[in-house]
Design a protein around this motif. Structure first.
Motif, PDB file in Angstrom:
ATOM      1  N   THR A 523      29.579  48.103  33.989  1.00 51.38           N
ATOM      2  CA  THR A 523      28.703  46.948  34.212  1.00 51.38           C
ATOM      3  C   THR A 523      29.380  45.637  33.828  1.00 51.38           C
ATOM      4  N   LEU A 524      30.462  45.744  33.035  1.00 54.73           N
ATOM      5  CA  LEU A 524      31.170  44.530  32.615  1.00 54.73           C
ATOM      6  C   LEU A 524      32.190  44.065  33.642  1.00 54.73           C
ATOM      7  N   MET A 525      32.452  44.878  34.659  1.00 52.68           N
ATOM      8  CA  MET A 525      33.469  44.534  35.640  1.00 52.68           C
ATOM      9  C   MET A 525      33.168  43.207  36.334  1.00 52.68           C
ATOM     10  N   SER A 526      31.923  43.005  36.693  1.00 47.02           N
ATOM     11  CA  SER A 526      31.541  41.797  37.405  1.00 47.02           C
ATOM     12  C   SER A 526      31.048  40.699  36.476  1.00 47.02           C
ATOM     13  N   SER A 527      31.147  40.930  35.164  1.00 41.80           N
ATOM     14  CA  SER A 527      30.686  39.928  34.207  1.00 41.80           C
ATOM     15  C   SER A 527      31.602  38.711  34.236  1.00 41.80           C
ATOM     16  N   PRO A 528      31.038  37.500  34.262  1.00 41.44           N
ATOM     17  CA  PRO A 528      31.889  36.294  34.238  1.00 41.44           C
ATOM     18  C   PRO A 528      32.569  36.073  32.897  1.00 41.44           C
ATOM     19  N   LYS A 529      32.157  36.834  31.873  1.00 39.18           N
ATOM     20  CA  LYS A 529      32.722  36.676  30.537  1.00 39.18           C
ATOM     21  C   LYS A 529      33.791  37.711  30.222  1.00 39.18           C
ATOM     22  N   HIS A 530      34.071  38.638  31.149  1.00 35.95           N
ATOM     23  CA  HIS A 530      35.059  39.697  30.911  1.00 35.95           C
ATOM     24  C   HIS A 530      36.047  39.771  32.069  1.00 35.95           C
ATOM     25  N   ALA A 531      37.283  40.108  31.739  1.00 28.58           N
ATOM     26  CA  ALA A 531      38.310  40.334  32.759  1.00 28.58           C
ATOM     27  C   ALA A 531      39.139  41.541  32.332  1.00 28.58           C
ATOM     28  N   PHE A 532      39.403  42.433  33.278  1.00 23.44           N
ATOM     29  CA  PHE A 532      40.134  43.669  32.997  1.00 23.44           C
ATOM     30  C   PHE A 532      41.431  43.701  33.804  1.00 23.44           C
ATOM     31  N   PHE A 533      42.479  44.211  33.197  1.00 21.72           N
ATOM     32  CA  PHE A 533      43.754  44.395  33.893  1.00 21.72           C
ATOM     33  C   PHE A 533      44.586  45.399  33.096  1.00 21.72           C
TER      34      PHE A 533
END
Length: 686
Positions: A523-533
């Motif tokens: 659910t955090l993937m599309s969060s504007p406060k989180h970025a994953f790489f």
């Protein structure tokens, strides 16, 4: 045998006693259960209290540690920024000196005074010769292009004041270009009778027609004046210098009027929220113009009605005519060769009242791919262009960034010292490959004839991305596009700081878009406060001093998954954590520090001694591409299918349509679009 005797029936007192005993037992059980639940509740409360206390202590310790890390890094960051500014200043001085020695007259787009001087000088020019006016418009186009490059660089560096200044100058120059052409057109149709028998640039005949063209570079203008109406057939107007033929129907030929054609190699349409398309390859403008009253001649005098350099456009179809296919104006025009066009292009006209491109009224569109000649019929005479969905190339499915070994370039005398490869996959292309170096950026794929200049030379980051956009591959979404297409972007603080952190580790780590392998909250993937790489250390055994034992000990063979998140309570406003950390409070202000325990000594050395100009070029590229806000492949596509590999292998060949392979087996697989541009739908582009 007789029936069994029934048992003795219990008395009322016995039944009452049994009921009483059962109630006492039930009450006892209930009280024990309530006592057990109360004890369990107290135990849970105590555990929750201890957990919160531990979390509070861990959070407090985390905030203290992050604040110390942030304060400790300030001086180093400032020193590095000062070194970069000094290097940029030194390079600018060298470039300015080279321009001075070359006696270059073009104004410096970075200097407000130079642009103002150019504008004032151009305003004072009063040419009436169409080729001279077109030449001055071409000179202005070069200035506009330089301003666009400066504006894009300012966008990448978040210099809002410079962006606004450049946009103002660009609009002023575009408006002035139009005014110069309008004034010269008004002069030509005012004095059309004097052009009947003169000058090499004028094609006139005894039948009362005047045709004048002017072409300088991509800027082209052609005017046909029908002074004396005649004929009952269509008229084919051949503007040979413009490589354009306009076939006008009989109702036009039978009236005294002028036909004007203009080509400008940029889209000067209003950038409104409703406008979902862009003009691909520039804008063609075709107008019908009303002629002023003819001059009166008497006793050697010529009396004219002056128009004050204004022209009167005629609506088409002309008044009294009914819009039918027989009245359509047929146009044949040669398109610019540095643009990638779809096989079945969309052609539209600009609706100024609604500020959108409209395709109604345009028919029989046909593009000859061999000659690059576009043919179409139009019932609308105004700005006309080939249209492309504005966001056709915005959404990225996956991307990767990896540094190349410096030994690959050891034999080049004037080659780059640092080279990184950025590979992107989106809706339209399997592979868009940029080579980012300390001397500029070069396009490696797509490798097609329309992009030859971009494939052959290194250019500034902003220039190559803009020229790529002009060619039809626009990878630079603007903030207004977030609203226009309903995209939920990452917060600006997260996006900007994350890019600043990534460039510091790029010399030692391969960086890839998140592929979903790590077990993090989806659910955090599309969060504007989180970025994953994900990252993985680049190991060059033949180049570095690290031994195989050191490499194995650090376990750098597997990807490390990283999450960057906004934390308003910290001094920096954000923090980093890797999947190698079990403790959720094991976070860092800087990505470099987060990866330090997982890095070999050689990787740390490369990050500490990175090339500043390379990092500066990489910063501009990443800032303009906005990869973290516009990488959304996991929402619609199979991750495995779109994962980027180091080289194109046989698996890709299975994904190319047989028709493509049959037509040209020599086409590199990475140049084949994933979808046909004309097949882009709202779902596909968003």
């Amino acid at each position: 045998m007789g029936p069994k005797k029934k048992g003795k029936k219990k008395s009322k007192e016995e039944l009452e006693e049994e009921r009483r005993l059962k109630e006492e037992e039930d009450l006892r059980i209930k009280l024990e259960e309530e006592r057990r639940l109360e004890e369990e509740r107290k135990r849970h409360e105590e555990e929750e209290r201890k957990r919160k206390e531990e979390e509070a202590k861990s959070r407090a310790a985390e905030l203290i540690r992050l604040a110390e890390e942030f304060d400790a890094s300030k001086e180093q960051i400032q020193t590095k920024a000062a070194r970069l500014q000094e290097e940029l200043r030194h390079r600018k001085e060298i470039k300015d000196w080279e321009k001075y020695l070359a006696c270059e007259t073009k104004p410096d787009a970075t200097l407000e005074g130079d642009i103002n001087a150019f504008l004032n000088s151009w305003l004072l020019e009063d040419d009436v010769d169409l080729p001279s006016v077109v030449k001055s418009c071409e000179e202005a186009r070069h200035v506009i292009l330089d301003l666009i490059y400066v504006c894009i660089e300012a966008q990448a560096l978040k210099n809002t004041a410079l962006v606004q200044r450049c946009e103002g100058f660009i609009k002023h120059l575009m408006d002035l270009t139009q005014q110069k052409i309008e004034a010269n057109t008004a002069h030509i149709i005012q004095y059309a009778d004097e052009y009947l028998d003169q000058t090499p640039n004028v094609n006139a005949n005894s039948k009362g027609e005047v045709k004048i063209t002017g072409a300088c570079g991509p800027v082209k203008v052609g005017i046909w004046v029908n002074i004396v109406p005649k004929g009952l057939r269509n008229k084919k107007i051949d503007f040979s210098d413009m490589e354009m033929i306009i076939d006008v129907p009989k109702p036009v030929v039978m009236q005294s009027l002028a036909v004007r054609a203009i080509y400008l190699p940029y889209d000067n349409a209003t950038d409104s929220l409703r406008n979902m398309d862009i003009a691909l390859g520039g804008v063609f403008c075709i107008d019908l113009l009303r002629l002023p009253p003819p001059p009166k001649r008497a006793r050697g005098w010529i009396m004219r009605e002056l128009s004050n350099e204004k022209i009167n456009r005629l609506e088409y179809p002309l008044e009294g005519s009914v819009a039918t296919a027989s009245l359509a104006i047929k146009v044949s025009v040669a398109l610019p060769t540095n643009v990638i066009y779809p096989a079945n292009p969309r052609v539209g006209w600009w609706d100024a009242s609604n500020e959108i491109w409209v395709e109604d009224g345009i028919s029989e569109v046909l593009l000859n791919e061999e000659t690059n000649i576009l043919n179409f019929n139009s019932l609308k005479l105004t700005n006309i262009a080939i249209l492309q969905h504005r966001n056709a190339n915005f959404i990225k499915h996956s991307w990767s960034l990896k540094m190349s070994s410096i030994q690959d370039f050891s034999n080049q005398k004037a080659g780059p010292n640092c080279v990184a490869h950025l590979k992107i996959q989106n809706d339209m292309y399997r592979l868009i490959h940029l080579e980012i170096t300390d001397i500029g950026v070069r396009l490696l794929s797509p490798c097609v004839k329309q992009l030859e200049e971009l494939n052959c030379s290194y250019m500034p980051s902003q220039e190559i991305l803009k020229r790529l956009a002009i060619a039809g591959i626009n990878l630079m979404p603007l903030p207004i596009d977030d609203v226009r297409f309903g995209i939920q972007p990452k917060e600006s603080l997260l996006e900007e700081n994350l890019i600043a952190e990534l460039i510091q580790i790029a010399s030692a780590f391969e960086i890839k878009s998140y592929n979903g392998d790590c077990d993090w909250d989806p659910t955090l993937m599309s969060s504007p406060k989180h970025a994953f790489f994900s990252v993985k250390e680049i190991v060059w055994p033949l180049v570095t001093q690290s031994t195989e034992e050191e490499v194995k000990a650090m376990d750098v063979s597997e990807y490390i998954y990283v999450v960057a998140q906004i934390d308003d309570e910290t001094s920096a406003g954000m923090k980093f954590r890797t999947n190698r950390s079990v403790n959720p409070y094991d976070t860092y202000v800087h990505l470099k520090q987060a990866l330090s325990p997982l890095s070999t000594p050689d990787a740390k050395d490369r990050m500490d001694n990175a090339n500043l100009i390379f990092e500066y070029n990489l910063l501009k590229v990443l800032s303009l591409l906005r990869l973290f806000s516009y990488t959304q492949y996991f929402r619609r596509h199979n991750i495995e299918e779109h994962r980027i590999t180091e080289e194109v292998d046989e698996v890709h060949l299975n994904k190319i349509p047989d028709s493509v392979l049959n037509e040209s087996s020599s086409v590199p697989v990475e140049n084949v679009p994933l979808t046909t541009p004309t097949a882009t739908t709202e779902e596909a582009t968003l």
